[in-house]
Design a protein around this motif. Structure first.
Motif: not given
Length: 199
Positions: A183-187
């Motif tokens: 769920q990590n958006a920057p990733l």
């Protein structure tokens, strides 16, 4: 703050998970960490209490680095063997731009607790900021070696490879991080950028 009872409860929870899911990486890692902390507690090694560390982390999140560092400097003589406190001290020093002091604090945290992954990740961030990419990569890899579930270390390693135009290595590390923290958006954004740059 850990006491004998909380060690036993945490250990039981992880063991119960592993009975049903024996290959659960997070539970295996958690169990190892609890057993390690329990051993230290039994040996009487002084680690700063969780309550104190949480207050310092709160100050860090508020951006009050000067106040945080003043409090840490008062605590250090009492908890001179605390690897967690040294790591937090390094984070405050780095945030204030004193990277040389931060490097010393992170290295001392590692010396106090060689299995502690976070200081290696933090050292990687400092070296990446200084454009010393070989040292950054080395430290991110050490962080991952010590904690294979360390999504931030994979992410930071991917970012370093992306900066160096090593797109396949960047993509590989972003994908590893995605398995841990989907769920990590920057990733997700950086993974997209790596594919786009690769062409």
């Amino acid at each position: 703050k850990y006491n004998e009872g909380s060690f036993e409860i945490a250990e039981k929870i992880y063991k119960d998970i592993l009975i049903n899911f024996p290959k659960n990486k997070r539970a295996n890692y958690g169990l190892k960490q609890v057993q390690l902390a329990k051993t230290k507690h039994i040996k009487g090694r002084t680690e700063a209490p969780t309550e104190i560390l949480n207050k310092l982390i709160f100050l860090y999140r508020q951006g009050d680095f000067d106040k945080m560092l003043r409090k840490i400097n008062k605590l250090c003589p009492k908890y001179e063997k605390s690897s967690l406190l040294k790591n937090i001290q390094g984070a405050a020093q780095a945030a204030l731009g004193d990277t040389e002091a931060a490097i010393k604090s992170f290295n001392l945290a590692i010396e106090l607790e060689p299995s502690f992954a976070d200081p290696h990740n933090n050292l990687g961030n400092i070296y990446k900021g200084k454009n010393i990419f070989s040292e950054a990569i080395y430290n991110y890899k050490l962080a991952i070696e010590k904690n294979e579930m360390f999504a931030d270390a994979y992410f930071n390693l991917g970012n370093t490879y992306l900066t160096r135009n090593k797109y396949d290595l960047a993509i590989d590390n972003y994908q590893r991080a995605m398995k841990i923290d989907p769920q990590n958006a920057p990733l997700n954004y950086n993974l997209g950028n790596a594919y786009k740059a690769k062409g």
